[in-house]
Design a protein around this motif. Structure first.
Motif, mmCIF file in Angstrom:
data_model
loop_
_atom_site.group_PDB
_atom_site.id
_atom_site.type_symbol
_atom_site.label_atom_id
_atom_site.label_comp_id
_atom_site.label_asym_id
_atom_site.label_seq_id
_atom_site.Cartn_x
_atom_site.Cartn_y
_atom_site.Cartn_z
ATOM 1 N N LYS A 176 4.505 2.678 9.009
ATOM 2 C CA LYS A 176 3.721 1.814 8.130
ATOM 3 C C LYS A 176 4.459 0.494 7.967
ATOM 4 N N ARG A 177 3.776 -0.531 7.485
ATOM 5 C CA ARG A 177 4.412 -1.808 7.186
ATOM 6 C C ARG A 177 4.043 -2.251 5.782
ATOM 7 N N ASN A 178 4.792 -3.233 5.275
ATOM 8 C CA ASN A 178 4.584 -3.627 3.891
ATOM 9 C C ASN A 178 3.334 -4.480 3.691
ATOM 10 N N ILE A 179 2.736 -4.978 4.767
ATOM 11 C CA ILE A 179 1.418 -5.624 4.651
ATOM 12 C C ILE A 179 0.387 -4.504 4.729
ATOM 13 N N LEU A 180 -0.186 -4.155 3.601
ATOM 14 C CA LEU A 180 -1.022 -2.969 3.508
ATOM 15 C C LEU A 180 -2.305 -3.120 4.312
ATOM 16 N N THR A 181 -2.897 -1.992 4.663
ATOM 17 C CA THR A 181 -4.066 -1.991 5.550
ATOM 18 C C THR A 181 -5.279 -2.662 4.916
ATOM 19 N N ASN A 182 -5.349 -2.688 3.591
ATOM 20 C CA ASN A 182 -6.510 -3.301 2.943
ATOM 21 C C ASN A 182 -6.365 -4.811 2.788
ATOM 22 N N ALA A 183 -5.248 -5.389 3.271
ATOM 23 C CA ALA A 183 -5.031 -6.829 3.166
ATOM 24 C C ALA A 183 -5.719 -7.553 4.320
ATOM 25 N N ASN A 184 -6.212 -8.753 4.052
ATOM 26 C CA ASN A 184 -6.812 -9.580 5.095
ATOM 27 C C ASN A 184 -6.230 -10.991 5.021
ATOM 28 N N THR A 185 -6.711 -11.873 5.887
ATOM 29 C CA THR A 185 -6.143 -13.222 5.981
ATOM 30 C C THR A 185 -6.315 -14.006 4.686
ATOM 31 N N CYS A 187 8.188 8.331 0.084
ATOM 32 C CA CYS A 187 6.825 8.753 0.424
ATOM 33 C C CYS A 187 6.694 10.269 0.436
ATOM 34 N N ASN A 188 5.650 10.752 -0.231
ATOM 35 C CA ASN A 188 5.249 12.150 -0.151
ATOM 36 C C ASN A 188 4.114 12.223 0.859
ATOM 37 N N LEU A 189 4.413 12.693 2.057
ATOM 38 C CA LEU A 189 3.440 12.648 3.139
ATOM 39 C C LEU A 189 2.399 13.755 3.046
ATOM 40 N N ASP A 190 2.485 14.611 2.024
ATOM 41 C CA ASP A 190 1.393 15.557 1.764
ATOM 42 C C ASP A 190 0.215 14.845 1.106
ATOM 43 N N GLN A 191 0.478 13.666 0.558
ATOM 44 C CA GLN A 191 -0.576 12.875 -0.058
ATOM 45 C C GLN A 191 -1.154 11.898 0.964
ATOM 46 N N SER A 192 -2.112 11.117 0.519
ATOM 47 C CA SER A 192 -2.748 10.144 1.395
ATOM 48 C C SER A 192 -1.746 9.069 1.823
ATOM 49 N N PRO A 193 -1.817 8.584 3.066
ATOM 50 C CA PRO A 193 -0.910 7.517 3.512
ATOM 51 C C PRO A 193 -0.972 6.275 2.645
ATOM 52 N N SER A 194 -2.101 6.057 1.967
ATOM 53 C CA SER A 194 -2.219 4.883 1.095
ATOM 54 C C SER A 194 -1.298 4.976 -0.114
ATOM 55 N N GLN A 195 -0.803 6.188 -0.419
ATOM 56 C CA GLN A 195 0.108 6.361 -1.551
ATOM 57 C C GLN A 195 1.547 6.000 -1.186
ATOM 58 N N CYS A 196 1.809 5.825 0.101
ATOM 59 C CA CYS A 196 3.147 5.436 0.560
ATOM 60 C C CYS A 196 3.232 3.918 0.537
ATOM 61 N N VAL A 197 3.824 3.366 -0.512
ATOM 62 C CA VAL A 197 3.866 1.915 -0.710
ATOM 63 C C VAL A 197 5.299 1.480 -1.017
ATOM 64 N N PRO A 198 5.641 0.227 -0.730
ATOM 65 C CA PRO A 198 7.005 -0.249 -0.979
ATOM 66 C C PRO A 198 7.197 -0.665 -2.429
ATOM 67 N N LYS A 199 8.458 -0.578 -2.878
ATOM 68 C CA LYS A 199 8.851 -1.101 -4.179
ATOM 69 C C LYS A 199 9.945 -2.134 -3.971
ATOM 70 N N TYR A 200 9.795 -3.291 -4.604
ATOM 71 C CA TYR A 200 10.723 -4.400 -4.394
ATOM 72 C C TYR A 200 11.644 -4.562 -5.605
ATOM 73 N N ALA A 201 12.888 -4.911 -5.307
ATOM 74 C CA ALA A 201 13.866 -5.195 -6.361
ATOM 75 C C ALA A 201 14.750 -6.344 -5.890
ATOM 76 N N PHE A 202 15.313 -7.089 -6.839
ATOM 77 C CA PHE A 202 16.097 -8.276 -6.519
ATOM 78 C C PHE A 202 17.403 -8.251 -7.306
ATOM 79 N N GLN A 203 18.469 -8.732 -6.665
ATOM 80 C CA GLN A 203 19.785 -8.742 -7.316
ATOM 81 C C GLN A 203 20.651 -9.822 -6.683
ATOM 82 N N ARG A 204 21.438 -10.490 -7.509
ATOM 83 C CA ARG A 204 22.379 -11.463 -6.967
ATOM 84 C C ARG A 204 23.617 -10.723 -6.486
ATOM 85 N N LEU A 205 24.075 -11.018 -5.258
ATOM 86 C CA LEU A 205 25.152 -10.270 -4.643
ATOM 87 C C LEU A 205 26.508 -10.943 -4.765
ATOM 88 N N ASP A 206 26.546 -12.282 -4.856
ATOM 89 C CA ASP A 206 27.836 -12.953 -4.961
ATOM 90 C C ASP A 206 28.234 -13.081 -6.430
#
Length: 297
Positions: free
Chosen positions: A101-110, A160-179
């Protein structure tokens, strides 16, 4: 790139070094000809020359005039980069389950990608991020960060729990300063790099413009895991658990009955002792005796 120091029209020649602890001098004897300090801009010529009316420094052979990066522009020259956006494309795969899968979800369009912006509450799956929002999510101020730059981490988590629908497998984003954001505690704070643009001037001399660029470096890290129900490992785990329960009982008994100080107390509670009574055994056969009868001659 959010900030910059330009040193224009540098040519190779002789010029005074920037004033510092090692470059200040009072006479030529303070400047060893041919010596090169790793922190210097060039090689010493052996002369002590005027840097300005009050300060003398050792002369060097280098690209002149030398860069002076002791004064950093504030506010940042490109502080408006706060409103720039970046599209992050990320693809993941779990080969064991034949799933990708990729982070651009299947229901996204241009039209959606042109209009959407990542927002933690309203649009958490949009892959287009505003730089200012990314820095704010990490608890930082973009305008302060833009002055000397820094390193930001963008973390993408896939669980991802692959027993569920593939649409339930979605990314979660987090941000942090490293230096290290505490510039006073860091020897070389922020994030910067140098590059030069070379050209030949009208006199035919090789010339360059030295650019020291400050900016924000984004490190993208992707991690996660996927699972799917399988009866075989489930049965193995159940059997292992039951076996461990049996072993646990034996270990507990050994510890309680033989190792603890009050082991006698536990023995009395666990075992019930009964007295044995000796039963008398008759020497004669309890089934009776046999009598013989008959006539004799």
């Amino acid at each position: 790139m959010t900030n910059v120091i330009l040193t224009k029209n540098q040519v190779q020649g002789r010029c005074p070094e920037l004033p510092n602890k090692t470059s200040r001098c009072k006479s030529d004897s303070d400047c060893a000809a041919g010596y090169h300090d790793p922190h210097s801009n060039g090689i010493l010529t052996g002369k002590c020359v005027n840097y300005n009316e009050k300060v003398q420094t050792c002369e060097i052979f280098a690209w002149c005039p030398v860069e002076n990066d002791t004064v950093i522009p504030k506010p940042a020259i490109l502080g408006a980069a706060e409103n720039f956006t970046v599209l992050i494309k990320n693809s993941i795969a779990f080969p064991k389950f034949h799933f990708s899968k990729r982070n651009i979800l299947t229901n996204a369009n241009t039209s959606y990608l042109k209009a959407c912006r990542f927002n933690r509450k309203n649009d958490p799956f949009c892959p287009i991020f505003r730089l200012g929002d990314m820095v704010q999510e990490a608890g930082e101020d973009f305008q302060q960060l833009a002055v000397q730059g820094g390193v930001m981490g963008l973390f993408i988590e896939w669980n991802c729990n692959l027993d569920q629908s593939p649409s339930q497998c979605v990314p979660k984003y987090a941000f942090q300063r490293l230096d290290n954001k505490h510039y006073s505690e860091t020897l070389s704070p922020g994030y910067n790099f140098r590059f030069a643009k070379y050209f030949i001037n009208k006199n035919g001399t090789e010339t360059r413009t030295l650019i020291k660029a400050y900016g924000i470096r984004f490190e993208v890290e992707v991690f996660g895991r996927a699972g799917k129900f399988d009866i075989i490992p489930t049965m193995i785990n159940i059997g292992s658990g039951l076996a461990l329960l049996g072993v646990a009982t034996i270990l507990c008994d050994i510890i309680v009955l033989y190792l603890l100080k009050k082991s006698n107390y536990y023995k009395e509670k666990k075992f019930k002792y009964v007295e044995d009574y000796e039963l008398g055994i008759e020497s004669e056969n309890s089934y009776g005796t046999i009598e013989n009868s008959g006539n004799t001659n």
